[in-house]
Design an enzyme around this catalytic site. Structure first.
Site, PDB file in Angstrom:
ATOM      1  N   LYS A  82       0.854  -1.202   0.000  1.00  0.00           N
ATOM      2  CA  LYS A  82       0.000   0.000   0.000  1.00  0.00           C
ATOM      3  C   LYS A  82       0.883   1.243   0.000  1.00  0.00           C
ATOM      4  CE  LYS A  82      -3.923   2.053   2.505  1.00  0.00           C
ATOM      5  NZ  LYS A  82      -4.824   1.968   3.676  1.00  0.00           N
ATOM      6  N   SER A 165      -9.840   1.990   2.523  1.00  0.00           N
ATOM      7  CA  SER A 165      -8.933   2.733   1.665  1.00  0.00           C
ATOM      8  C   SER A 165      -7.883   1.872   0.979  1.00  0.00           C
ATOM      9  CB  SER A 165      -8.216   3.815   2.484  1.00  0.00           C
ATOM     10  OG  SER A 165      -7.399   3.208   3.485  1.00  0.00           O
ATOM     11  N   SER A 189     -10.258  -0.243   6.821  1.00  0.00           N
ATOM     12  CA  SER A 189      -9.652  -0.145   5.483  1.00  0.00           C
ATOM     13  C   SER A 189      -8.926  -1.377   4.981  1.00  0.00           C
ATOM     14  CB  SER A 189      -8.681   1.031   5.439  1.00  0.00           C
ATOM     15  OG  SER A 189      -9.396   2.203   5.184  1.00  0.00           O
TER      16      SER A 189
HETATM   17  N1  GLN Z   1     -13.427   4.449   5.780  1.00  0.00           N
HETATM   18  C1  GLN Z   1     -12.876   4.929   7.027  1.00  0.00           C
HETATM   19  C2  GLN Z   1     -12.448   6.353   6.849  1.00  0.00           C
HETATM   20  O1  GLN Z   1     -12.655   6.880   5.824  1.00  0.00           O
HETATM   21  C3  GLN Z   1     -11.720   4.070   7.458  1.00  0.00           C
HETATM   22  C4  GLN Z   1     -10.494   4.323   6.714  1.00  0.00           C
HETATM   23  C5  GLN Z   1      -9.365   3.496   7.178  1.00  0.00           C
HETATM   24  O2  GLN Z   1      -9.529   2.491   7.879  1.00  0.00           O
HETATM   25  N2  GLN Z   1      -8.160   3.953   6.850  1.00  0.00           N
HETATM   26  O3  GLN Z   1     -11.911   6.958   7.723  1.00  0.00           O
END
Ligand code: GLN
Length: 493
Positions: A82, A165, A189
């Site tokens: 990532k 994400s 995410s």
């Molecule tokens: N979807 C959540 C957010 O937008 C979690 C994102 C994540 O776990 N990095 O914050």
């Protein structure tokens, strides 16, 4: 030797066995992936490909093996990283315009540990900007696509989101253009994209993996973890990623167990908690049905199903959307056009800061910075941030009480299957609801895993979610492995 497309369909465990048996070389395995990546660029799963490094690392692995020095189950295994992980000399942008051209002079601890275990880096994966999102649509590199397509329904034939994400990592693993990938999970995410792409996504206990060298979003929540096609592969990757790091004061100094050894298939007597509060209005019946199916699978394997209560569940999402933006607004203050990436010249230094940040951050990141700055400001701090911290303690207490009654908790991973790109874009709250089932474990710092368990009526993957007590990854993985065996989920062919 197997055909090159066969090599990309292996599990990490089988690829490791094939390398050990001399069925193919790390170079052949890596080249097969580089070829597959080139053929799958329309997915936009990688934001940077690193073929030269990959082949050099593969050759080094083959040389080690030739001398009888192979490092273990990851030696020679091609992985995707990532773009939130800093990789030395390799573009690391967190999916943001503001980190244009940023090539760190250091390597994150987690990636360093993977390379020390002999793994091969294929490239960096696309992601929501600064890991803020649930659909991989906020990336500066454009949306990443889910390799799955709906067979019927409103989304039939459309390009679907991979979740976010860590969307690029999930898409790459599902599309057979990496044997496994790293992700990070702040509120879901790793697990939600795992569910959307039909693969396994695991968030370890907060403190299990070092955060050093991972671009920070919300420091009290961020945690690295693996995305893989099987639970066993997740166990193998976590074994290399986990461990104490003196450079991260929140990493925990306890030994890293042999996670794969925990997959005994025996869950007789395991107590599986079903939290009443996760039965939420509006959850599609097919997801309720899959949850029930998961209960039946675990019970048939000898587990005891127990009803539990996590009374503060409904506060988890609102609390998360105070704590995470607050921490993000502080962490992102460092991007000022002076030290990293993009710089837009202004009339003076303040003007340069403003112009750089205005041009460098996308709308979702700006929204979070504004919310975060607001909830931390004098006069509002007590009402929002401090209150959110108190509620967070209650959420963690709920889980602590639950562990008297059960050993793991079973819930759905996400309230829907993958949706079409463009959907929920103008409604941030609808987007935030993707994480309704994943955020509570994040707030409590607990390990959790999504296992692909079935298909929606439209033919899209759906995941089931297991949460364990802190540092009980082995128990959680053992249950996840049983769930995986029972589900007989067929990945994309
Ligand atoms: N979807 C959540 C957010 O937008 C979690 C994102 C994540 O776990 N990095 O914050």
């Amino acid at each position: 030797m197997a055909g090159t497309s066969d090599l990309t369909r292996l599990t990490i465990a089988d690829a490791g066995a094939g390398l050990a048996a001399g069925d193919f070389s790390a170079r052949e395995l890596t080249q097969a992936h580089l070829d597959a990546m080139a053929a799958a660029r329309d997915l936009n799963a990688y934001s940077a490909e690193t073929p030269d490094q990959a082949l050099a690392m593969a050759d080094a692995s083959d040389a080690r093996r030739g001398q009888g020095d192979a490092q273990g189950p990851l030696d020679g295994i091609p992985l995707a990283i990532k773009d939130l992980f800093c990789t030395e000399g390799v573009l690391s942008t967190a999916g943001s315009h503001i980190l244009d051209g940023f090539k760190p002079t250091y390597e994150s601890t987690v990636t360093q540990q993977l390379w020390d275990a002999g793994a091969v880096m294929l490239g960096k994966t696309n992601m929501d900007e600064f890991a803020m999102g649930s659909a991989n649509v906020t990336s500066h590199y454009g949306p990443c696509l889910n390799p799955w397509k709906a067979a019927s329904g409103d989304a039939a034939g459309k390009d679907l989101v991979p979740g976010g994400s860590s969307g690029g990592s999930a898409s790459a693993v599902a599309a057979n253009i990496a044997l496994g990938a790293t992700g990070t999970d702040t509120g879901g995410s790793i697990r939600q994209p795992g569910s959307f792409c039909g693969i396994v996504g695991m968030k370890p206990t907060y403190g299990r993996c070092s955060r050093w060298g991972i671009i920070a979003f919300a420091s009290s929540l961020d945690q690295a973890g693996p995305l893989t096609r099987t639970v066993r592969d997740g166990a193998l990757m976590l074994g290399a990623m986990a461990g104490y790091d003196p450079k991260d004061s929140t990493s925990v100094d306890i030994p890293v167990p042999d996670y794969a050894a925990a997959l005994t298939g025996d869950i007789r007597g395991l107590r599986v908690g079903i939290p009443a509060e996760y039965r939420m209005d509006g959850t599609p019946p097919e997801i309720e049905a899959l949850w029930q199916q998961g209960r039946d699978w675990l019970r048939d394997a000898g587990a005891e199903i127990v009803d539990i209560s996590l009374p503060h569940t409904k506060y988890a999402l609102p609390t998360y959307y105070i704590v995470a933006p607050a921490e993000a607004s502080s962490n992102l203050a460092r991007y000022d056009g002076v030290r990293y990436g993009l710089r837009v010249e202004g009339e003076d230094i303040i003007d340069t800061y403003e112009k750089t940040r205005a041009a460098g951050f996308g709308p979702e990141v700006k929204r979070r910075i504004m919310i975060g700055t607001y909830v931390l400001s004098a006069g509002y701090y007590d009402a929002y941030y401090l209150q959110a911290q108190r509620v967070r303690t209650r959420i963690a207490d709920d889980f602590r009480a639950a562990w008297d009654k059960c050993d793991v908790i079973l819930t759905p991973t996400a309230p829907s299957a993958a949706f079409a790109i463009g959907e929920k874009m103008d409604d941030p709250i609808a987007m935030y609801l993707n994480d309704i089932f994943t955020v509570p474990a994040s707030m409590a710092g607990l390990p959790a895993i999504s296992v692909p368990a079935g298909l929606s009526a439209d033919g899209l993957p759906l995941g089931l979610h297991l949460i364990g007590p802190a540092f009980a990854e082995e128990t959680m993985l053992r249950a996840a492995d049983v769930l995986e065996t029972a589900a007989e989920f067929e990945g994309r062919q």
